[in-house]
Write an enzyme that holds these catalytic residues in place. Structure first.
Site, short mmCIF file in Angstrom:
data_model
loop_
_atom_site.label_atom_id
_atom_site.label_comp_id
_atom_site.label_asym_id
_atom_site.label_seq_id
_atom_site.Cartn_x
_atom_site.Cartn_y
_atom_site.Cartn_z
N ASN A 1 0.93 -1.13 -0.06
CA ASN A 1 -0.14 0.10 -0.08
C ASN A 1 0.96 1.26 0.02
O ASN A 1 0.91 1.99 -1.09
CB ASN A 1 -0.76 -0.11 1.15
CG ASN A 1 -2.04 0.98 1.14
OD1 ASN A 1 -1.96 2.02 0.45
ND2 ASN A 1 -2.76 1.10 1.98
N ASP A 2 1.48 1.39 1.17
CA ASP A 2 2.21 2.61 1.29
C ASP A 2 3.47 2.80 0.00
O ASP A 2 3.69 3.90 -0.41
CB ASP A 2 3.17 2.81 2.49
CG ASP A 2 1.99 2.93 3.63
OD1 ASP A 2 0.89 3.41 3.38
OD2 ASP A 2 2.37 2.59 4.75
N VAL A 3 3.80 1.75 -0.39
CA VAL A 3 5.08 1.72 -1.39
C VAL A 3 4.55 2.26 -2.87
O VAL A 3 5.40 2.23 -3.50
CB VAL A 3 5.94 0.42 -1.48
CG1 VAL A 3 6.63 0.18 0.01
CG2 VAL A 3 4.90 -0.78 -1.99
N VAL A 4 3.19 2.20 -3.10
CA VAL A 4 2.74 2.53 -4.44
C VAL A 4 1.88 3.89 -4.12
O VAL A 4 1.33 4.39 -5.03
CB VAL A 4 1.73 1.53 -4.89
CG1 VAL A 4 2.81 0.38 -5.18
CG2 VAL A 4 0.61 1.39 -3.96
N ALA B 1 1.16 3.50 7.21
CA ALA B 1 1.71 4.80 7.94
C ALA B 1 0.23 5.51 8.02
O ALA B 1 0.20 6.91 8.58
CB ALA B 1 2.25 5.60 6.55
#
Lengths: 101, 474
Positions: free
Chosen positions: B402-405, B444
Protein backbone atom coordinates in the site's frame (compact mmCIF):
# COMPACT_ATOMS: atom_id res chain seq x y z
CA UNK A 1 48.66 -9.39 21.00
CA UNK A 2 48.58 -5.86 22.23
CA UNK A 3 45.49 -3.73 22.16
CA UNK A 4 46.58 -1.63 19.18
CA UNK A 5 47.09 -4.64 16.90
CA UNK A 6 43.67 -5.95 17.83
CA UNK A 7 42.12 -2.56 17.27
CA UNK A 8 43.81 -2.37 13.85
CA UNK A 9 42.34 -5.73 12.85
CA UNK A 10 38.94 -4.56 14.04
CA UNK A 11 39.04 -1.30 12.10
CA UNK A 12 40.27 -2.99 8.93
CA UNK A 13 37.55 -5.64 9.26
CA UNK A 14 34.93 -2.89 9.54
CA UNK A 15 36.07 -1.53 6.20
CA UNK A 16 36.09 -4.98 4.62
CA UNK A 17 32.59 -5.51 6.00
CA UNK A 18 31.44 -2.20 4.58
CA UNK A 19 32.54 -3.02 1.04
CA UNK A 20 31.52 -6.66 1.11
CA UNK A 21 28.03 -5.93 2.40
CA UNK A 22 27.37 -3.18 -0.12
CA UNK A 23 28.10 -5.69 -2.87
CA UNK A 24 25.42 -8.08 -1.59
CA UNK A 25 22.47 -8.12 -3.97
CA UNK A 26 19.28 -6.78 -2.31
CA UNK A 27 17.44 -9.96 -3.27
CA UNK A 28 19.65 -11.82 -0.81
CA UNK A 29 19.26 -9.48 2.14
CA UNK A 30 17.25 -11.99 4.15
CA UNK A 31 19.84 -14.76 3.70
CA UNK A 32 22.46 -12.13 4.56
CA UNK A 33 20.78 -11.55 7.90
CA UNK A 34 20.48 -15.27 8.53
CA UNK A 35 24.12 -15.95 7.71
CA UNK A 36 25.48 -12.99 9.65
CA UNK A 37 23.44 -14.28 12.53
CA UNK A 38 25.01 -17.70 12.15
CA UNK A 39 28.57 -16.39 11.99
CA UNK A 40 28.09 -14.01 14.91
CA UNK A 41 27.66 -17.21 16.91
CA UNK A 42 31.45 -17.42 16.72
CA UNK A 43 30.94 -16.14 20.26
CA UNK A 44 30.84 -19.87 20.90
CA UNK A 45 34.63 -19.61 21.14
CA UNK A 46 34.25 -17.58 24.31
CA UNK A 47 31.58 -19.95 25.56
CA UNK A 48 33.89 -22.95 25.01
CA UNK A 49 36.74 -21.25 26.85
CA UNK A 50 34.44 -20.55 29.78
CA UNK A 51 32.99 -24.04 29.93
CA UNK A 52 36.31 -25.83 29.43
CA UNK A 53 38.10 -24.08 32.25
CA UNK A 54 38.32 -25.46 35.73
CA UNK A 55 38.05 -23.09 38.63
CA UNK A 56 34.61 -21.60 38.81
CA UNK A 57 31.70 -24.05 38.53
CA UNK A 58 29.22 -21.22 38.02
CA UNK A 59 31.29 -19.81 35.16
CA UNK A 60 31.45 -23.30 33.67
CA UNK A 61 27.69 -23.73 33.68
CA UNK A 62 27.14 -20.24 32.29
CA UNK A 63 29.62 -21.14 29.57
CA UNK A 64 27.76 -24.36 28.82
CA UNK A 65 24.52 -22.42 28.62
CA UNK A 66 26.15 -20.09 26.12
CA UNK A 67 27.41 -23.09 24.14
CA UNK A 68 23.84 -24.40 23.86
CA UNK A 69 22.49 -21.01 22.72
CA UNK A 70 25.30 -20.44 20.25
CA UNK A 71 24.90 -23.96 18.87
CA UNK A 72 21.21 -23.35 18.21
CA UNK A 73 22.29 -20.35 16.20
CA UNK A 74 25.15 -21.99 14.37
CA UNK A 75 23.20 -25.02 13.20
CA UNK A 76 19.91 -23.18 12.83
CA UNK A 77 21.43 -20.18 11.08
CA UNK A 78 23.48 -22.07 8.54
CA UNK A 79 20.72 -24.62 7.88
CA UNK A 80 18.05 -22.02 7.30
CA UNK A 81 20.39 -19.99 5.07
CA UNK A 82 21.12 -23.11 3.04
CA UNK A 83 17.41 -23.79 2.75
CA UNK A 84 16.69 -20.28 1.54
CA UNK A 85 19.56 -20.14 -0.91
CA UNK A 86 18.52 -23.46 -2.44
CA UNK A 87 15.23 -21.83 -3.45
CA UNK A 88 16.76 -19.08 -5.55
CA UNK A 89 16.57 -20.34 -9.12
CA UNK A 90 17.05 -18.81 -12.48
CA UNK A 91 14.70 -19.04 -15.40
CA UNK A 92 14.92 -22.40 -17.14
CA UNK A 93 17.02 -21.24 -20.07
CA UNK A 94 20.57 -21.59 -18.80
CA UNK A 95 22.02 -18.96 -21.14
CA UNK A 96 20.37 -16.09 -19.32
CA UNK A 97 22.73 -13.99 -17.30
CA UNK A 98 20.60 -12.78 -14.48
CA UNK A 99 22.50 -10.99 -11.76
CA UNK A 100 20.45 -8.08 -10.66
CA UNK A 101 23.02 -5.72 -9.37
CA UNK B 1 50.73 -25.42 28.55
CA UNK B 2 49.97 -23.94 25.18
CA UNK B 3 47.68 -21.00 25.18
CA UNK B 4 46.16 -19.24 22.23
CA UNK B 5 48.50 -16.32 22.63
CA UNK B 6 51.65 -18.42 22.37
CA UNK B 7 51.31 -20.75 19.42
CA UNK B 8 51.34 -18.73 16.18
CA UNK B 9 49.47 -21.47 14.28
CA UNK B 10 46.49 -20.99 16.52
CA UNK B 11 46.31 -17.33 15.61
CA UNK B 12 46.60 -18.31 11.95
CA UNK B 13 43.72 -20.78 12.32
CA UNK B 14 41.45 -18.11 13.78
CA UNK B 15 42.50 -15.74 11.01
CA UNK B 16 41.56 -18.36 8.41
CA UNK B 17 38.18 -18.73 10.11
CA UNK B 18 37.73 -14.96 9.89
CA UNK B 19 38.59 -14.97 6.20
CA UNK B 20 36.07 -17.78 5.61
CA UNK B 21 33.39 -15.58 7.14
CA UNK B 22 34.34 -12.72 4.81
CA UNK B 23 34.03 -15.12 1.87
CA UNK B 24 30.64 -16.25 3.17
CA UNK B 25 29.31 -12.72 2.84
CA UNK B 26 31.14 -12.17 -0.42
CA UNK B 27 29.32 -15.17 -1.91
CA UNK B 28 26.01 -13.40 -1.39
CA UNK B 29 26.80 -10.88 -4.11
CA UNK B 30 24.94 -13.20 -6.48
CA UNK B 31 22.52 -16.09 -6.00
CA UNK B 32 24.81 -18.21 -8.19
CA UNK B 33 27.71 -18.06 -5.73
CA UNK B 34 25.72 -17.78 -2.53
CA UNK B 35 25.64 -21.44 -1.56
CA UNK B 36 29.37 -21.77 -1.91
CA UNK B 37 29.65 -18.77 0.38
CA UNK B 38 27.46 -20.43 2.98
CA UNK B 39 29.76 -23.49 2.92
CA UNK B 40 32.72 -21.20 3.61
CA UNK B 41 30.83 -19.88 6.60
CA UNK B 42 30.26 -23.38 7.98
CA UNK B 43 33.88 -24.31 7.36
CA UNK B 44 35.07 -21.19 9.16
CA UNK B 45 32.90 -22.00 12.15
CA UNK B 46 34.25 -25.55 12.24
CA UNK B 47 37.82 -24.25 12.25
CA UNK B 48 37.06 -21.81 15.06
CA UNK B 49 35.40 -24.45 17.25
CA UNK B 50 37.98 -27.18 16.65
CA UNK B 51 40.88 -24.79 17.21
CA UNK B 52 39.40 -23.64 20.49
CA UNK B 53 38.80 -27.17 21.71
CA UNK B 54 42.30 -28.31 20.71
CA UNK B 55 44.17 -25.47 22.34
CA UNK B 56 42.51 -25.37 25.72
CA UNK B 57 42.69 -27.87 28.50
CA UNK B 58 39.20 -29.21 28.65
CA UNK B 59 37.93 -30.14 32.07
CA UNK B 60 34.46 -31.04 30.89
CA UNK B 61 34.40 -32.52 27.38
CA UNK B 62 31.23 -34.64 27.74
CA UNK B 63 29.23 -31.65 28.94
CA UNK B 64 30.49 -29.52 26.08
CA UNK B 65 29.66 -32.14 23.48
CA UNK B 66 26.25 -32.57 25.08
CA UNK B 67 25.64 -28.81 24.93
CA UNK B 68 26.58 -28.67 21.26
CA UNK B 69 24.39 -31.66 20.41
CA UNK B 70 21.37 -30.28 22.26
CA UNK B 71 21.73 -26.76 20.87
CA UNK B 72 22.61 -27.96 17.40
CA UNK B 73 19.71 -30.41 17.31
CA UNK B 74 17.21 -27.78 18.36
CA UNK B 75 18.59 -25.28 15.86
CA UNK B 76 18.57 -27.76 13.03
CA UNK B 77 14.99 -28.88 13.63
CA UNK B 78 13.79 -25.28 13.83
CA UNK B 79 15.60 -24.39 10.62
CA UNK B 80 14.00 -27.33 8.80
CA UNK B 81 10.47 -26.73 10.00
CA UNK B 82 10.16 -22.96 9.97
CA UNK B 83 7.77 -21.44 7.45
CA UNK B 84 9.39 -18.97 5.08
CA UNK B 85 6.81 -16.33 6.01
CA UNK B 86 8.00 -16.61 9.63
CA UNK B 87 11.58 -15.75 8.72
CA UNK B 88 11.57 -12.26 10.32
CA UNK B 89 10.52 -13.70 13.70
CA UNK B 90 13.07 -16.48 13.40
CA UNK B 91 15.89 -14.05 12.73
CA UNK B 92 14.80 -11.91 15.68
CA UNK B 93 14.74 -15.00 17.91
CA UNK B 94 18.19 -16.03 16.75
CA UNK B 95 19.51 -12.55 17.48
CA UNK B 96 18.20 -12.78 21.01
CA UNK B 97 20.16 -16.02 21.50
CA UNK B 98 23.41 -14.44 20.33
CA UNK B 99 22.78 -11.54 22.68
CA UNK B 100 22.12 -13.80 25.64
CA UNK B 101 25.15 -15.96 24.81
CA UNK B 102 27.30 -12.81 24.79
CA UNK B 103 25.98 -11.85 28.23
CA UNK B 104 26.68 -15.33 29.60
CA UNK B 105 30.21 -15.32 28.20
CA UNK B 106 30.91 -11.87 29.63
CA UNK B 107 29.59 -12.91 33.03
CA UNK B 108 31.63 -16.11 32.92
CA UNK B 109 34.73 -14.07 32.06
CA UNK B 110 33.95 -11.79 34.98
CA UNK B 111 33.60 -14.73 37.37
CA UNK B 112 36.59 -16.69 36.10
CA UNK B 113 38.97 -14.13 34.57
CA UNK B 114 41.97 -16.45 34.84
CA UNK B 115 40.54 -18.79 32.21
CA UNK B 116 40.27 -15.89 29.76
CA UNK B 117 43.81 -14.66 30.38
CA UNK B 118 42.66 -11.21 31.38
CA UNK B 119 44.19 -11.01 34.84
CA UNK B 120 46.80 -8.35 35.39
CA UNK B 121 49.98 -8.80 37.42
CA UNK B 122 48.21 -7.50 40.53
CA UNK B 123 45.55 -10.23 40.36
CA UNK B 124 42.83 -7.87 39.18
CA UNK B 125 41.09 -7.88 35.83
CA UNK B 126 42.93 -5.65 33.36
CA UNK B 127 41.39 -2.23 32.90
CA UNK B 128 40.99 -2.54 29.15
CA UNK B 129 39.39 -5.97 29.54
CA UNK B 130 36.94 -4.51 32.00
CA UNK B 131 35.72 -1.99 29.41
CA UNK B 132 35.40 -4.71 26.79
CA UNK B 133 33.64 -7.06 29.16
CA UNK B 134 31.15 -4.48 30.39
CA UNK B 135 30.46 -3.26 26.85
CA UNK B 136 30.08 -6.83 25.58
CA UNK B 137 27.64 -7.66 28.35
CA UNK B 138 25.70 -4.42 27.88
CA UNK B 139 25.38 -4.74 24.10
CA UNK B 140 24.52 -8.41 24.45
CA UNK B 141 21.80 -7.65 26.98
CA UNK B 142 20.31 -4.91 24.79
CA UNK B 143 20.37 -7.28 21.82
CA UNK B 144 18.64 -9.95 23.86
CA UNK B 145 15.76 -7.98 25.33
CA UNK B 146 15.31 -5.87 22.18
CA UNK B 147 15.13 -8.99 20.03
CA UNK B 148 12.66 -10.65 22.37
CA UNK B 149 10.31 -7.67 21.94
CA UNK B 150 10.90 -7.60 18.18
CA UNK B 151 10.12 -11.32 18.06
CA UNK B 152 6.91 -10.87 20.07
CA UNK B 153 5.78 -8.06 17.79
CA UNK B 154 6.60 -9.92 14.58
CA UNK B 155 5.13 -13.18 15.81
CA UNK B 156 1.91 -11.53 16.95
CA UNK B 157 2.40 -12.38 20.63
CA UNK B 158 2.32 -8.65 21.15
CA UNK B 159 0.47 -5.93 19.30
CA UNK B 160 2.52 -4.39 16.52
CA UNK B 161 1.24 -0.98 17.58
CA UNK B 162 3.80 1.24 19.27
CA UNK B 163 3.53 1.36 23.06
CA UNK B 164 4.26 4.88 24.21
CA UNK B 165 5.41 5.44 27.75
CA UNK B 166 5.21 9.00 29.02
CA UNK B 167 8.59 10.75 29.06
CA UNK B 168 10.14 7.75 27.33
CA UNK B 169 12.87 9.80 25.65
CA UNK B 170 14.01 11.11 29.01
CA UNK B 171 13.90 7.65 30.58
CA UNK B 172 15.77 6.04 27.69
CA UNK B 173 18.45 8.69 27.44
CA UNK B 174 18.88 8.72 31.21
CA UNK B 175 19.27 4.95 31.31
CA UNK B 176 21.82 4.97 28.48
CA UNK B 177 23.87 7.65 30.18
CA UNK B 178 23.67 5.79 33.47
CA UNK B 179 24.96 2.62 31.78
CA UNK B 180 27.92 4.52 30.35
CA UNK B 181 28.71 6.22 33.68
CA UNK B 182 28.53 2.94 35.59
CA UNK B 183 30.71 1.24 32.98
CA UNK B 184 33.24 4.01 33.51
CA UNK B 185 33.11 3.58 37.28
CA UNK B 186 33.42 -0.19 36.94
CA UNK B 187 36.45 0.26 34.68
CA UNK B 188 38.23 2.59 37.08
CA UNK B 189 37.41 0.76 40.29
CA UNK B 190 40.72 -0.69 41.34
CA UNK B 191 40.23 -3.95 43.16
CA UNK B 192 37.83 -6.83 42.81
CA UNK B 193 35.68 -5.93 45.76
CA UNK B 194 31.95 -6.40 46.30
CA UNK B 195 31.30 -2.81 45.20
CA UNK B 196 32.82 -3.54 41.84
CA UNK B 197 30.68 -6.64 41.46
CA UNK B 198 27.54 -4.65 42.08
CA UNK B 199 28.49 -2.11 39.42
CA UNK B 200 28.89 -4.87 36.84
CA UNK B 201 25.54 -6.45 37.66
CA UNK B 202 23.76 -3.09 37.58
CA UNK B 203 25.17 -2.41 34.11
CA UNK B 204 23.86 -5.78 32.91
CA UNK B 205 20.44 -5.28 34.49
CA UNK B 206 20.03 -1.77 33.10
CA UNK B 207 21.04 -2.98 29.67
CA UNK B 208 18.32 -5.63 29.70
CA UNK B 209 15.84 -2.93 30.66
CA UNK B 210 16.94 -0.44 28.00
CA UNK B 211 16.70 -3.03 25.21
CA UNK B 212 13.10 -3.57 26.20
CA UNK B 213 12.33 0.15 26.52
CA UNK B 214 13.94 1.02 23.20
CA UNK B 215 11.91 -1.40 21.11
CA UNK B 216 8.38 -1.22 22.60
CA UNK B 217 7.57 2.20 21.10
CA UNK B 218 8.53 1.07 17.59
CA UNK B 219 5.69 -0.03 15.33
CA UNK B 220 5.44 -3.32 13.45
CA UNK B 221 6.31 -2.03 9.99
CA UNK B 222 9.47 -0.35 11.24
CA UNK B 223 10.68 -3.78 12.27
CA UNK B 224 12.94 -4.16 9.20
CA UNK B 225 15.05 -1.36 10.63
CA UNK B 226 14.89 -2.78 14.15
CA UNK B 227 15.83 -6.29 13.11
CA UNK B 228 18.77 -4.95 11.07
CA UNK B 229 19.84 -2.80 13.98
CA UNK B 230 19.75 -5.72 16.41
CA UNK B 231 21.68 -7.72 13.84
CA UNK B 232 24.32 -5.03 14.01
CA UNK B 233 24.34 -5.05 17.82
CA UNK B 234 24.83 -8.80 17.98
CA UNK B 235 27.93 -8.25 15.85
CA UNK B 236 29.32 -5.54 18.10
CA UNK B 237 28.72 -7.76 21.14
CA UNK B 238 30.72 -10.56 19.50
CA UNK B 239 33.47 -8.09 18.63
CA UNK B 240 33.66 -6.83 22.21
CA UNK B 241 34.10 -10.39 23.47
CA UNK B 242 36.70 -10.91 20.74
CA UNK B 243 38.68 -8.03 22.23
CA UNK B 244 38.47 -9.66 25.64
CA UNK B 245 39.72 -12.97 24.26
CA UNK B 246 42.21 -11.42 21.80
CA UNK B 247 40.56 -13.57 19.18
CA UNK B 248 40.83 -12.45 15.54
CA UNK B 249 37.99 -14.68 14.29
CA UNK B 250 35.58 -13.06 16.72
CA UNK B 251 36.80 -9.55 16.00
CA UNK B 252 36.59 -9.94 12.22
CA UNK B 253 33.16 -11.53 12.47
CA UNK B 254 31.90 -8.91 14.87
CA UNK B 255 33.03 -6.14 12.56
CA UNK B 256 31.44 -7.84 9.53
CA UNK B 257 28.12 -8.46 11.23
CA UNK B 258 28.16 -5.04 12.84
CA UNK B 259 28.67 -3.24 9.54
CA UNK B 260 26.22 -5.52 7.76
CA UNK B 261 23.41 -4.70 10.16
CA UNK B 262 24.27 -1.02 10.11
CA UNK B 263 24.22 -0.89 6.30
CA UNK B 264 20.90 -2.74 6.14
CA UNK B 265 19.39 -0.30 8.65
CA UNK B 266 20.67 2.56 6.51
CA UNK B 267 19.18 1.07 3.33
CA UNK B 268 15.81 0.57 5.04
CA UNK B 269 15.73 4.10 6.44
CA UNK B 270 16.63 5.56 3.09
CA UNK B 271 13.88 3.56 1.41
CA UNK B 272 11.40 5.17 3.79
CA UNK B 273 13.02 8.60 3.59
CA UNK B 274 13.26 8.69 7.37
CA UNK B 275 16.21 9.30 9.57
CA UNK B 276 17.53 6.49 11.71
CA UNK B 277 16.88 8.63 14.79
CA UNK B 278 13.21 9.08 13.95
CA UNK B 279 12.74 5.33 13.48
CA UNK B 280 14.47 4.55 16.76
CA UNK B 281 12.52 7.24 18.58
CA UNK B 282 9.47 5.23 17.57
CA UNK B 283 5.81 6.05 17.61
CA UNK B 284 5.43 6.08 13.81
CA UNK B 285 2.02 4.86 12.66
CA UNK B 286 0.63 5.12 16.16
CA UNK B 287 -2.77 6.30 14.96
CA UNK B 288 -3.01 3.83 12.08
CA UNK B 289 -4.82 1.10 13.96
CA UNK B 290 -6.75 3.33 16.30
CA UNK B 291 -9.35 4.91 14.05
CA UNK B 292 -12.46 2.91 13.21
CA UNK B 293 -12.69 1.27 9.81
CA UNK B 294 -14.10 3.83 7.41
CA UNK B 295 -17.04 6.06 8.25
CA UNK B 296 -14.99 8.91 9.58
CA UNK B 297 -13.62 9.91 6.18
CA UNK B 298 -15.55 11.42 3.33
CA UNK B 299 -16.45 8.76 0.79
CA UNK B 300 -14.75 9.02 -2.57
CA UNK B 301 -15.89 6.99 -5.55
CA UNK B 302 -13.91 3.88 -6.40
CA UNK B 303 -14.39 0.98 -8.74
CA UNK B 304 -14.71 -2.60 -7.68
CA UNK B 305 -13.29 -5.25 -9.98
CA UNK B 306 -13.78 -8.99 -10.03
CA UNK B 307 -11.42 -11.90 -10.53
CA UNK B 308 -12.86 -12.36 -14.04
CA UNK B 309 -12.09 -8.74 -14.95
CA UNK B 310 -8.57 -9.14 -13.73
CA UNK B 311 -8.06 -12.43 -15.56
CA UNK B 312 -9.46 -11.03 -18.78
CA UNK B 313 -7.46 -7.81 -18.78
CA UNK B 314 -4.19 -9.43 -17.79
CA UNK B 315 -4.55 -12.17 -20.41
CA UNK B 316 -4.82 -9.50 -23.08
CA UNK B 317 -1.97 -7.46 -21.66
CA UNK B 318 1.58 -7.34 -22.94
CA UNK B 319 3.39 -6.30 -19.77
CA UNK B 320 2.23 -7.04 -16.26
CA UNK B 321 4.14 -5.86 -13.20
CA UNK B 322 3.29 -7.49 -9.89
CA UNK B 323 3.99 -5.58 -6.68
CA UNK B 324 3.88 -7.78 -3.60
CA UNK B 325 3.82 -6.47 -0.05
CA UNK B 326 3.44 -7.68 3.49
CA UNK B 327 -0.20 -8.60 2.84
CA UNK B 328 0.97 -11.31 0.45
CA UNK B 329 3.08 -12.81 3.22
CA UNK B 330 0.21 -12.68 5.71
CA UNK B 331 -2.15 -14.40 3.26
CA UNK B 332 0.55 -16.90 2.14
CA UNK B 333 -0.42 -16.01 -1.41
CA UNK B 334 3.02 -16.42 -3.00
CA UNK B 335 2.37 -19.89 -4.47
CA UNK B 336 -0.97 -18.92 -5.98
CA UNK B 337 0.68 -15.79 -7.31
CA UNK B 338 3.40 -17.76 -9.06
CA UNK B 339 0.74 -20.00 -10.60
CA UNK B 340 -1.00 -16.91 -11.90
CA UNK B 341 2.28 -15.62 -13.30
CA UNK B 342 2.93 -18.94 -15.06
CA UNK B 343 -0.52 -18.98 -16.65
CA UNK B 344 -0.06 -15.41 -17.83
CA UNK B 345 3.29 -16.30 -19.33
CA UNK B 346 1.59 -19.11 -21.25
CA UNK B 347 -0.65 -16.45 -22.73
CA UNK B 348 2.45 -14.64 -23.90
CA UNK B 349 2.35 -11.98 -21.23
CA UNK B 350 5.61 -10.52 -20.01
CA UNK B 351 5.42 -10.83 -16.20
CA UNK B 352 7.77 -9.03 -13.84
CA UNK B 353 7.84 -8.66 -10.10
CA UNK B 354 8.74 -5.34 -8.49
CA UNK B 355 10.00 -5.25 -4.93
CA UNK B 356 10.36 -2.23 -2.71
CA UNK B 357 13.27 -2.31 -0.24
CA UNK B 358 10.91 -2.03 2.73
CA UNK B 359 8.23 -4.42 1.51
CA UNK B 360 7.57 -7.01 4.18
CA UNK B 361 8.97 -7.19 7.66
CA UNK B 362 12.67 -7.61 6.97
CA UNK B 363 15.12 -6.74 4.22
CA UNK B 364 14.63 -9.07 1.25
CA UNK B 365 11.53 -10.69 2.79
CA UNK B 366 9.53 -10.64 -0.46
CA UNK B 367 12.44 -12.04 -2.48
CA UNK B 368 12.64 -15.08 -0.24
CA UNK B 369 8.91 -15.73 -0.44
CA UNK B 370 8.91 -15.47 -4.23
CA UNK B 371 11.94 -17.72 -4.37
CA UNK B 372 10.10 -20.19 -2.16
CA UNK B 373 7.26 -20.20 -4.67
CA UNK B 374 9.87 -20.95 -7.40
CA UNK B 375 9.69 -17.56 -9.06
CA UNK B 376 13.00 -17.27 -10.95
CA UNK B 377 15.08 -14.52 -9.42
CA UNK B 378 15.77 -12.89 -12.76
CA UNK B 379 12.07 -11.99 -13.03
CA UNK B 380 12.26 -10.08 -9.76
CA UNK B 381 13.39 -6.45 -9.87
CA UNK B 382 14.33 -3.75 -7.42
CA UNK B 383 12.60 -0.39 -7.25
CA UNK B 384 15.11 1.67 -9.19
CA UNK B 385 15.55 -0.97 -11.90
CA UNK B 386 11.89 -1.29 -12.79
CA UNK B 387 10.30 2.02 -11.94
CA UNK B 388 10.77 3.42 -15.45
CA UNK B 389 8.86 0.47 -16.91
CA UNK B 390 5.47 1.32 -15.45
CA UNK B 391 4.84 3.73 -18.32
CA UNK B 392 4.91 0.75 -20.68
CA UNK B 393 3.03 -1.58 -18.35
CA UNK B 394 -0.52 -2.54 -19.22
CA UNK B 395 -1.30 -3.80 -15.77
CA UNK B 396 0.15 -3.06 -12.35
CA UNK B 397 -1.00 -5.80 -10.00
CA UNK B 398 -0.67 -4.74 -6.36
CA UNK B 399 -1.01 -7.49 -3.83
CA UNK B 400 -0.74 -6.66 -0.16
CA UNK B 401 1.30 -3.50 -0.64
CA UNK B 402 0.00 0.00 0.00
CA UNK B 403 2.35 2.74 1.16
CA UNK B 404 5.01 1.79 -1.39
CA UNK B 405 2.65 2.70 -4.24
CA UNK B 406 1.17 5.82 -2.66
CA UNK B 407 1.69 8.84 -4.94
CA UNK B 408 1.29 11.11 -1.92
CA UNK B 409 4.93 10.35 -1.20
CA UNK B 410 5.79 12.31 -4.34
CA UNK B 411 3.28 15.13 -4.18
CA UNK B 412 1.89 15.73 -0.71
CA UNK B 413 4.40 17.51 1.50
CA UNK B 414 2.19 17.11 4.55
CA UNK B 415 2.04 13.33 4.20
CA UNK B 416 4.02 11.33 6.76
CA UNK B 417 5.53 9.30 3.93
CA UNK B 418 6.49 12.33 1.81
CA UNK B 419 9.82 11.82 0.10
CA UNK B 420 9.80 8.05 0.31
CA UNK B 421 10.66 6.52 -3.06
CA UNK B 422 7.56 4.76 -4.41
CA UNK B 423 6.52 2.80 -7.49
CA UNK B 424 5.01 4.93 -10.25
CA UNK B 425 2.01 2.63 -10.59
CA UNK B 426 -0.19 5.53 -11.64
CA UNK B 427 1.60 5.45 -15.02
CA UNK B 428 0.32 1.93 -15.76
CA UNK B 429 -2.75 1.64 -18.01
CA UNK B 430 -4.71 -0.45 -15.52
CA UNK B 431 -4.16 -1.04 -11.83
CA UNK B 432 -5.49 -3.98 -9.87
CA UNK B 433 -5.27 -3.46 -6.15
CA UNK B 434 -5.90 -6.46 -3.92
CA UNK B 435 -6.97 -5.37 -0.50
CA UNK B 436 -9.01 -6.93 2.24
CA UNK B 437 -11.42 -4.01 2.60
CA UNK B 438 -11.63 -0.33 1.80
CA UNK B 439 -11.55 0.62 5.47
CA UNK B 440 -8.10 -0.44 6.49
CA UNK B 441 -5.18 1.69 5.52
CA UNK B 442 -1.51 1.13 5.05
CA UNK B 443 0.86 1.17 7.94
CA UNK B 444 1.52 4.87 7.75
CA UNK B 445 -2.20 5.51 8.23
CA UNK B 446 -2.53 7.64 5.12
CA UNK B 447 -5.15 7.44 2.41
CA UNK B 448 -3.93 6.29 -0.98
CA UNK B 449 -5.05 8.18 -4.10
CA UNK B 450 -4.41 5.09 -6.20
CA UNK B 451 -7.68 3.60 -4.85
CA UNK B 452 -9.71 6.32 -6.52
CA UNK B 453 -7.98 6.61 -9.87
CA UNK B 454 -9.91 6.03 -13.07
CA UNK B 455 -7.73 3.14 -14.12
CA UNK B 456 -7.83 1.40 -10.75
CA UNK B 457 -9.98 -1.60 -9.95
CA UNK B 458 -10.12 -2.68 -6.35
CA UNK B 459 -10.18 -6.40 -5.76
CA UNK B 460 -11.54 -6.66 -2.24
CA UNK B 461 -10.81 -10.09 -0.80
CA UNK B 462 -8.23 -12.15 0.96
CA UNK B 463 -5.14 -11.99 -1.25
CA UNK B 464 -4.76 -15.74 -1.60
CA UNK B 465 -8.44 -16.39 -2.39
CA UNK B 466 -8.52 -13.62 -4.94
CA UNK B 467 -5.43 -14.84 -6.73
CA UNK B 468 -6.78 -18.40 -6.75
CA UNK B 469 -9.99 -17.15 -8.31
CA UNK B 470 -8.03 -15.29 -10.97
CA UNK B 471 -6.09 -18.48 -11.66
CA UNK B 472 -9.38 -20.32 -12.12
CA UNK B 473 -10.70 -17.63 -14.44
CA UNK B 474 -7.55 -17.88 -16.56
Amino acid sequence: MDFISILSIFVMACFVGYYVVWSVTPALHTPLMAVTNAISSVIVVGALVASAAAGSPLAKWLGLGAVVLASVNIFGGFAVTERMLAMYKKKDKPAAKGDSK
Amino acid sequence: METHAVNPWVAVAYLVAGVCFILALRGLSSPATSRKGNRYGMFGMLIAVVTTLMTHEIASLPEIVGAIVIGGGVGFVIARRIQMTAMPQLVAAFHSLVGLAAVLVAVAAFLNPGAFGILGADGNILTVSRVEMALGAAIGAITFSGSVIAFAKLNGNMSGAPIMLPARHVINLGTLILILVLTGLFTNSGQAGPGENVLFWIVVALSFAIGFLLIIPIGGADMPVVVSMLNSYSGWAAAAMGFTLHNTAMIITGALVGSSGAILSYIMCKAMNRSFISVIAGGFGADAGGAGDGGTKEQRPWKRGSAEDAAFLMKEAENVIIIPGYGMAVAQAQHALREMGDLLKEHGVNVKYAIHPVAGRMPGHMNVLLAEASVPYDEVFELEDINSEFAQADVAFIIGANDVVNPAAKTDKSSPIYGMPVFDVDKAKTIFFIKRSMGGQGYAGVDNDVFYMDQTMMLLADAKKMVEEIVKAL
